[in-house]
Design a protein around this motif. Structure first.
Motif, PDB file in Angstrom:
ATOM      1  N   GLY A 311       0.815  -1.196   0.000  1.00  0.00           N
ATOM      2  CA  GLY A 311       0.000   0.000   0.000  1.00  0.00           C
ATOM      3  C   GLY A 311       0.849   1.246   0.000  1.00  0.00           C
ATOM      4  O   GLY A 311       2.019   1.224   0.412  1.00  0.00           O
ATOM      5  N   HIS A 312       0.250   2.330  -0.476  1.00  0.00           N
ATOM      6  CA  HIS A 312       0.927   3.620  -0.494  1.00  0.00           C
ATOM      7  C   HIS A 312       0.774   4.269   0.877  1.00  0.00           C
ATOM      8  O   HIS A 312      -0.327   4.650   1.280  1.00  0.00           O
ATOM      9  CB  HIS A 312       0.333   4.513  -1.583  1.00  0.00           C
ATOM     10  CG  HIS A 312       1.022   5.829  -1.718  1.00  0.00           C
ATOM     11  ND1 HIS A 312       0.359   7.038  -1.653  1.00  0.00           N
ATOM     12  CD2 HIS A 312       2.330   6.137  -1.910  1.00  0.00           C
ATOM     13  CE1 HIS A 312       1.226   8.027  -1.805  1.00  0.00           C
ATOM     14  NE2 HIS A 312       2.419   7.507  -1.957  1.00  0.00           N
ATOM     15  N   ALA A 317       0.420  -2.662   5.777  1.00  0.00           N
ATOM     16  CA  ALA A 317       0.801  -3.510   4.651  1.00  0.00           C
ATOM     17  C   ALA A 317       2.203  -4.086   4.852  1.00  0.00           C
ATOM     18  O   ALA A 317       3.057  -3.483   5.501  1.00  0.00           O
ATOM     19  CB  ALA A 317       0.752  -2.709   3.349  1.00  0.00           C
ATOM     20  N   LEU A 318       2.423  -5.259   4.268  1.00  0.00           N
ATOM     21  CA  LEU A 318       3.733  -5.897   4.345  1.00  0.00           C
ATOM     22  C   LEU A 318       4.772  -5.082   3.579  1.00  0.00           C
ATOM     23  O   LEU A 318       5.912  -4.922   4.028  1.00  0.00           O
ATOM     24  CB  LEU A 318       3.639  -7.316   3.769  1.00  0.00           C
ATOM     25  CG  LEU A 318       4.903  -8.173   3.810  1.00  0.00           C
ATOM     26  CD1 LEU A 318       5.358  -8.435   5.240  1.00  0.00           C
ATOM     27  CD2 LEU A 318       4.649  -9.499   3.079  1.00  0.00           C
ATOM     28  N   LEU A 319       4.366  -4.579   2.420  1.00  0.00           N
ATOM     29  CA  LEU A 319       5.214  -3.700   1.610  1.00  0.00           C
ATOM     30  C   LEU A 319       4.579  -2.322   1.574  1.00  0.00           C
ATOM     31  O   LEU A 319       3.415  -2.192   1.197  1.00  0.00           O
ATOM     32  CB  LEU A 319       5.338  -4.225   0.175  1.00  0.00           C
ATOM     33  CG  LEU A 319       6.563  -5.029  -0.218  1.00  0.00           C
ATOM     34  CD1 LEU A 319       6.453  -5.458  -1.678  1.00  0.00           C
ATOM     35  CD2 LEU A 319       7.848  -4.263  -0.012  1.00  0.00           C
ATOM     36  N   PRO A 367      -0.211  -7.033  -7.826  1.00  0.00           N
ATOM     37  CA  PRO A 367      -1.656  -6.996  -7.557  1.00  0.00           C
ATOM     38  C   PRO A 367      -2.077  -5.614  -7.068  1.00  0.00           C
ATOM     39  O   PRO A 367      -1.235  -4.777  -6.733  1.00  0.00           O
ATOM     40  CB  PRO A 367      -1.828  -8.053  -6.464  1.00  0.00           C
ATOM     41  CG  PRO A 367      -0.490  -8.155  -5.799  1.00  0.00           C
ATOM     42  CD  PRO A 367       0.521  -7.893  -6.879  1.00  0.00           C
ATOM     43  N   PRO A 368      -3.376  -5.353  -7.011  1.00  0.00           N
ATOM     44  CA  PRO A 368      -3.841  -4.043  -6.532  1.00  0.00           C
ATOM     45  C   PRO A 368      -3.372  -3.760  -5.106  1.00  0.00           C
ATOM     46  O   PRO A 368      -3.241  -4.666  -4.286  1.00  0.00           O
ATOM     47  CB  PRO A 368      -5.370  -4.180  -6.595  1.00  0.00           C
ATOM     48  CG  PRO A 368      -5.623  -5.252  -7.598  1.00  0.00           C
ATOM     49  CD  PRO A 368      -4.486  -6.220  -7.456  1.00  0.00           C
ATOM     50  N   GLY A 369      -3.122  -2.502  -4.831  1.00  0.00           N
ATOM     51  CA  GLY A 369      -2.692  -2.092  -3.507  1.00  0.00           C
ATOM     52  C   GLY A 369      -3.835  -2.068  -2.518  1.00  0.00           C
ATOM     53  O   GLY A 369      -5.013  -2.066  -2.890  1.00  0.00           O
ATOM     54  N   GLY A 386      -7.170 -11.045  -1.996  1.00  0.00           N
ATOM     55  CA  GLY A 386      -5.905 -11.731  -2.262  1.00  0.00           C
ATOM     56  C   GLY A 386      -4.848 -11.518  -1.205  1.00  0.00           C
ATOM     57  O   GLY A 386      -3.662 -11.768  -1.460  1.00  0.00           O
ATOM     58  N   HIS A 387      -5.237 -11.082  -0.004  1.00  0.00           N
ATOM     59  CA  HIS A 387      -4.269 -10.863   1.073  1.00  0.00           C
ATOM     60  C   HIS A 387      -4.082 -12.164   1.861  1.00  0.00           C
ATOM     61  O   HIS A 387      -4.592 -12.330   2.970  1.00  0.00           O
ATOM     62  CB  HIS A 387      -4.739  -9.746   2.003  1.00  0.00           C
ATOM     63  CG  HIS A 387      -4.939  -8.434   1.327  1.00  0.00           C
ATOM     64  ND1 HIS A 387      -4.117  -7.989   0.309  1.00  0.00           N
ATOM     65  CD2 HIS A 387      -5.884  -7.466   1.501  1.00  0.00           C
ATOM     66  CE1 HIS A 387      -4.539  -6.798  -0.103  1.00  0.00           C
ATOM     67  NE2 HIS A 387      -5.606  -6.471   0.590  1.00  0.00           N
TER      68      HIS A 387
END
Length: 446
Positions: A311-312, A317-319, A367-369, A386-387
């Motif tokens: 995620g931004h 989020a993991l990333l 994949p989408p954020g 998809g998480h």
């Protein structure tokens, strides 16, 4: 003899250095050290220092036990906490076989191989770690069976005359004295918890810096009658200690992660790198989170991410893609938040870099954020988005890693097998323990 080696020998003589410590790590990242007399350093540069590798976890099997530790002169530093009398210095070593070849079992060499692969693809990898740890009154437990923190302060708290504040000031000064630049230091969210962020450097230098950082923090804690712990989750009801790391790839002087006008200013290279990390994260989680206790941090609440997501500026989020500075293209980067403070930095950075490069090589789609707090979503919502979860225990992580061709390729057969053997032993020992929780909850009713 090259100029760096000549500089080291001249400095040893001019500064009257009495002991030269040669440092390297075993497969789980435990620092190893041997003290060398100054007169022996030149010979160590030329031929290496022989030692029994089979006595060091994961470095060699009995029938191939002879290894050489060859000091890297670029890592030479005087150790300031030893004082001005009988000065001591250190150098990190590369581990070689008797015929002078890099040892496949050396964690530092594992990372160097991935950096060489990145270089072949035209990239230089830079990293910037944020390292958390707890400052405790001692390594003894209190009357309640819990560690005793030095304070009850919280995130960014300023405690005049506080132990942690004095500790951080001394630690930062010592880190800078050994050539490690510090960006920030502050109190973290847990009682006695602190964070010190190191300035970005190439990934190998960063890994060396982290090993030095842990030693400095431990030494300064002892000097101030405290104890510093990098245990991932020493308290059940307080945050764990992570080692969030920012990554960027450069092509020459240009940031390969930056693309003007793209979403979040992220280039295709950056998105493919992120996709590689997300796709393979379950496979390398045993490396970045290598202890039984690591999974108490990942699944024990707080800000530790436990699902595959990006995620931004989303700290769940993991990333995470940090808030971009529009006028600073060179600062485009990503942050991996899964690593804990006790990880072997050489192997952790190797698997993260290797997974990211795999994403670039194969052209993975990102994949989408995620915009929402992932922990607050229902299980059904996470599945729909998809998480998928990271492994829930060391046992689960080992089972996934055992099947990973990518991690086996990155680590090499010897490190891969020795690491898994060590982690299986950890889990088998742990699962035989009867815990205080079980006794308190069940003894009186069963």
């Amino acid at each position: 003899m090259n100029r760096q080696q000549e500089f080291v020998l001249r400095t040893i003589e001019e500064r009257d250095v009495r002991f030269v410590r040669l440092w390297f790590t075993d497969v789980v990242g435990q620092l190893k050290s041997v003290a060398l007399a100054p007169a022996e350093v030149e010979g160590a540069f030329e031929e290496g220092l022989g030692f029994d590798g089979s006595s060091v976890e994961g470095l060699a099997r009995i029938f191939e036990s002879d290894l050489l530790a060859q000091p890297d002169p670029s890592t030479f530093q005087i150790l300031p906490w030893r004082g001005d009398e009988e000065q001591t210095s250190r150098m990190f070593c590369d581990i070689l076989t008797p015929d002078g070849q890099p040892s496949a079992a050396d964690p530092r060499n594992v990372l160097k191989r991935q950096l060489a692969k990145a270089a072949d693809m035209g990239f230089t990898c830079y990293t910037h770690p944020e390292i958390e740890f707890y400052l405790l009154k001692s390594d003894e437990l209190g009357e309640d069976g819990q560690p005793v923190p030095v304070d009850q302060a919280g995130y960014f708290d300023h405690v005049p005359g506080g132990v942690a504040q004095d500790f951080r000031r001394t630690a930062v000064s010592m880190l800078e004295a050994v050539g490690i630049s510090v960006e920030f230091s502050h109190h973290e969210a847990g009682p006695g918890q602190n964070e010190i962020d190191l300035r970005y450097a190439d990934a190998l230098q960063t890994a060396d810096n982290i090993m030095t950082f842990r030693t400095v923090v431990k030494e300064v804690a002892l000097m101030t009658n405290c104890y510093a712990s990098f245990m991932p989750k020493p308290f059940s009801h307080h945050p764990g200690s992570g080692m969030h790391t920012h990554f960027s790839l450069f092509e020459g002087d240009s940031n390969a992660f930056f693309q003007a006008g793209a979403e979040f200013q992220l280039s295709t290279t950056a998105r493919q790198f992120m996709a590689g990390i997300l796709r393979h994260a379950p496979e390398f989680t045993a490396v970045t989170n290598q202890f039984v206790n690591s999974y108490k941090r990942l699944w024990g609440g707080g800000e530790a991410p436990s699902y595959l997501s990006w995620g931004h500026n989303n700290r769940s989020a993991l990333l995470r893609v940090p808030l971009y500075k529009p006028n600073k293209g060179q600062s485009a980067r990503i942050e991996y938040r899964g690593i804990d403070a006790a990880a072997n930095p050489y192997l952790s950075y190797a698997v993260l870099l290797g997974a990211g490069l795999k994403g670039i090589e194969e052209g993975y789609d990102l994949p989408p954020g995620a915009e929402d707090d992932i922990e607050s979503l229902s299980a059904a919502e996470r599945r729909a988005m998809g998480h998928d979860p990271l492994p829930a225990s060391l046992h689960d992580a080992v089972r996934v890693m055992e099947e990973s061709e990518l991690v086996a390729d990155i680590l090499g057969e010897q490190v891969f097998e020795n690491f898994l053997r060590n982690k299986r032993a950890d889990w088998n020992e742990y699962r035989q323990q009867v815990t205080r929780f079980e006794l308190q909850k069940n003894l009186g009713i069963l």
